[in-house]
Design an enzyme around this catalytic site. Structure first.
Site, PDB file in Angstrom:
ATOM      1  N   ASP A 167       0.812  -1.222   0.000  1.00 20.56           N
ATOM      2  CA  ASP A 167       0.000   0.000   0.000  1.00 20.56           C
ATOM      3  C   ASP A 167       0.845   1.271   0.000  1.00 20.56           C
ATOM      4  O   ASP A 167       2.053   1.228   0.237  1.00 20.56           O
ATOM      5  CB  ASP A 167      -0.960   0.002   1.203  1.00 20.56           C
ATOM      6  CG  ASP A 167      -0.277  -0.415   2.506  1.00 20.56           C
ATOM      7  OD1 ASP A 167       0.958  -0.517   2.532  1.00 20.56           O
ATOM      8  OD2 ASP A 167      -0.988  -0.638   3.507  1.00 20.56           O
ATOM      9  N   GLU A 192     -10.047  -2.623   5.834  1.00 20.93           N
ATOM     10  CA  GLU A 192     -10.650  -2.695   7.166  1.00 20.93           C
ATOM     11  C   GLU A 192     -11.065  -4.144   7.428  1.00 20.93           C
ATOM     12  O   GLU A 192     -11.170  -4.940   6.486  1.00 20.93           O
ATOM     13  CB  GLU A 192     -11.851  -1.741   7.254  1.00 20.93           C
ATOM     14  CG  GLU A 192     -11.471  -0.257   7.206  1.00 20.93           C
ATOM     15  CD  GLU A 192     -10.476   0.173   8.294  1.00 20.93           C
ATOM     16  OE1 GLU A 192     -10.537  -0.362   9.415  1.00 20.93           O
ATOM     17  OE2 GLU A 192      -9.623   1.032   8.014  1.00 20.93           O
ATOM     18  N   HIS A 250      -7.068  -4.391  10.785  1.00 20.39           N
ATOM     19  CA  HIS A 250      -6.912  -4.090   9.356  1.00 20.39           C
ATOM     20  C   HIS A 250      -5.634  -4.704   8.806  1.00 20.39           C
ATOM     21  O   HIS A 250      -4.667  -4.910   9.529  1.00 20.39           O
ATOM     22  CB  HIS A 250      -6.977  -2.577   9.088  1.00 20.39           C
ATOM     23  CG  HIS A 250      -5.808  -1.808   9.605  1.00 20.39           C
ATOM     24  ND1 HIS A 250      -5.926  -0.827  10.561  1.00 20.39           N
ATOM     25  CD2 HIS A 250      -4.482  -1.871   9.308  1.00 20.39           C
ATOM     26  CE1 HIS A 250      -4.725  -0.321  10.810  1.00 20.39           C
ATOM     27  NE2 HIS A 250      -3.833  -0.947  10.072  1.00 20.39           N
ATOM     28  N   ASN A 292      -7.121  -2.670  15.000  1.00 27.10           N
ATOM     29  CA  ASN A 292      -8.532  -3.046  14.794  1.00 27.10           C
ATOM     30  C   ASN A 292      -8.645  -4.243  13.849  1.00 27.10           C
ATOM     31  O   ASN A 292      -9.742  -4.621  13.454  1.00 27.10           O
ATOM     32  CB  ASN A 292      -9.334  -1.858  14.251  1.00 27.10           C
ATOM     33  CG  ASN A 292      -9.026  -1.564  12.791  1.00 27.10           C
ATOM     34  OD1 ASN A 292      -8.051  -2.065  12.241  1.00 27.10           O
ATOM     35  ND2 ASN A 292      -9.852  -0.751  12.166  1.00 27.10           N
TER      36      ASN A 292
HETATM   37  C1  F6R Z   1       1.270  -1.170   6.180  1.00 29.01           C
HETATM   38  C2  F6R Z   1       0.221  -2.105   6.511  1.00 29.01           C
HETATM   39  C3  F6R Z   1      -0.553  -2.037   7.774  1.00 29.01           C
HETATM   40  C4  F6R Z   1       0.308  -2.305   8.992  1.00 29.01           C
HETATM   41  C5  F6R Z   1      -0.530  -2.277  10.269  1.00 29.01           C
HETATM   42  C6  F6R Z   1       0.302  -2.528  11.497  1.00 29.01           C
HETATM   43  O1  F6R Z   1       1.874  -1.498   4.933  1.00 29.01           O
HETATM   44  O2  F6R Z   1      -0.011  -2.950   5.737  1.00 29.01           O
HETATM   45  O3  F6R Z   1      -1.586  -2.998   7.739  1.00 29.01           O
HETATM   46  O4  F6R Z   1       0.929  -3.553   8.856  1.00 29.01           O
HETATM   47  O5  F6R Z   1      -1.143  -1.027  10.383  1.00 29.01           O
HETATM   48  O6  F6R Z   1       1.160  -1.447  11.703  1.00 29.01           O
HETATM   49  P1  F6R Z   1       2.175  -1.442  12.928  1.00 29.01           P
HETATM   50  O7  F6R Z   1       3.143  -2.545  12.671  1.00 29.01           O
HETATM   51  O8  F6R Z   1       2.836  -0.091  12.848  1.00 29.01           O
HETATM   52  O9  F6R Z   1       1.380  -1.654  14.148  1.00 29.01           O
END
Ligand code: F6R
Length: 273
Positions: free
Chosen positions: A67, A144, A139, A137
């Site tokens: 992403d 989501e 995601h 949450n």
């Molecule tokens: C980013 C992504 C997100 C993160 C998720 C966890 O490329 O895919 O799904 O993996 O927000 O982020 P952290 O590791 O910062 O808690």
């Protein structure tokens, strides 16, 4: 899916890096799906260490990131381009032309752009190993928890919660991204192997309440995926699961013959058998 409990973040990072390194060693032209986020930082640092000490070769590896924010230039410190360059790509011998991250600067015709990203993945032969983090949450990427299992790479409008959470990373007055381009859950589930990383008590609910995130429920339910996918979580995530959630872990692992490997979980047994 095999659920592996690691004693702490360092052990989780080492195990994730070991999985990636052995995938690259056994297939030097691996197509590697990558994620950003703080959970992946330890893994990237450990892969770089293996690269230096064991001459891991990334020259034939192709990468696809999950992403990117829309409207953020690649040199912006909050862009996922910047994150990947600083934390991983510039330290290894991956060829820049083989690294793919959704373009956050495209304007208009998003559908066409997103299907071209999908096409690039397909033309490369699909993703062999996809690394994922998971949000508090539940995601995954910018999908989501209730995102369709069939969703493909697309433009997503960020939730007001995510926009607010991001505010602290931007200079006051700076425009905060309101949209992102993300691989879909369908795109992610097409990967031949998936490695999900979750560390810290803030992830307990996302890890343990599998019903919450459709993609996780799907991975755990698919008997045919047995053995190919891994959920690596620190015991802190699992230890905080409510009794009810622990039961879900237990019954799902029994029903689906999922190996729940507690060997690495340290002295405490965070999930009761
Ligand atoms: C980013 C992504 C997100 C993160 C998720 C966890 O490329 O895919 O799904 O993996 O927000 O982020 P952290 O590791 O910062 O808690």
């Amino acid at each position: 899916m095999l659920v592996l409990l690691e004693p702490d973040f360092a052990a989780l990072s080492r195990e994730a890096a070991r999985i990636v390194a052995s995938a690259v060693k056994s297939n030097p032209s691996l197509n590697l799906g990558l994620a950003t986020g703080s959970t992946t930082l330890g893994m990237y640092a450990e892969i770089i260490r293996i690269y230096r000490e064991e001459s891991l070769d990334f020259s034939d590896v192709t990468t696809f990131n999950l992403d990117e924010y829309l409207g953020i230039a690649p040199d912006h410190p909050q862009s996922f381009h910047f994150f990947m360059r600083e934390n991983f790509f510039r330290h290894i011998n991956v060829h820049p032309s083989r690294t793919h991250i959704p373009d956050g600067m495209i304007a208009g015709n998003y559908e066409e752009y997103c299907s071209s990203y999908e096409q690039e993945i397909r033309s490369a032969g699909g993703i062999d190993l996809q690394i994922l983090g998971i949000g508090r949450n539940g995601h995954i990427g910018f999908n989501e928890p209730a995102s369709s299992l069939a969703s493909r790479t697309r433009l997503k409008v960020l939730t007001s919660e995510t926009i607010e959470d991001n505010r602290k990373f931007f200079i006051p007055g700076e425009k905060i991204p309101e949209c992102a381009i993300t691989m879909g859950i369908g795109t992610i589930l097409d990967a031949r192997r998936i490695l999900i990383l979750a560390s810290g008590d803030m992830k307990a609910d996302a890890v343990c309440n599998h019903q919450r995130t459709k993609a996780l429920a799907q991975l755990l339910d698919r008997k045919k995926s047995h053995g190919r996918h891994r959920l690596l979580c620190s015991r802190f995530s699992a230890a905080l699961c409510s009794r009810e959630h622990q039961k879900i872990v237990r019954t799902r692992s029994q029903r689906n013959n999922i190996g729940l490997d507690l060997r690495r979980a340290g002295r405490r047994r965070p999930v009761e058998d």
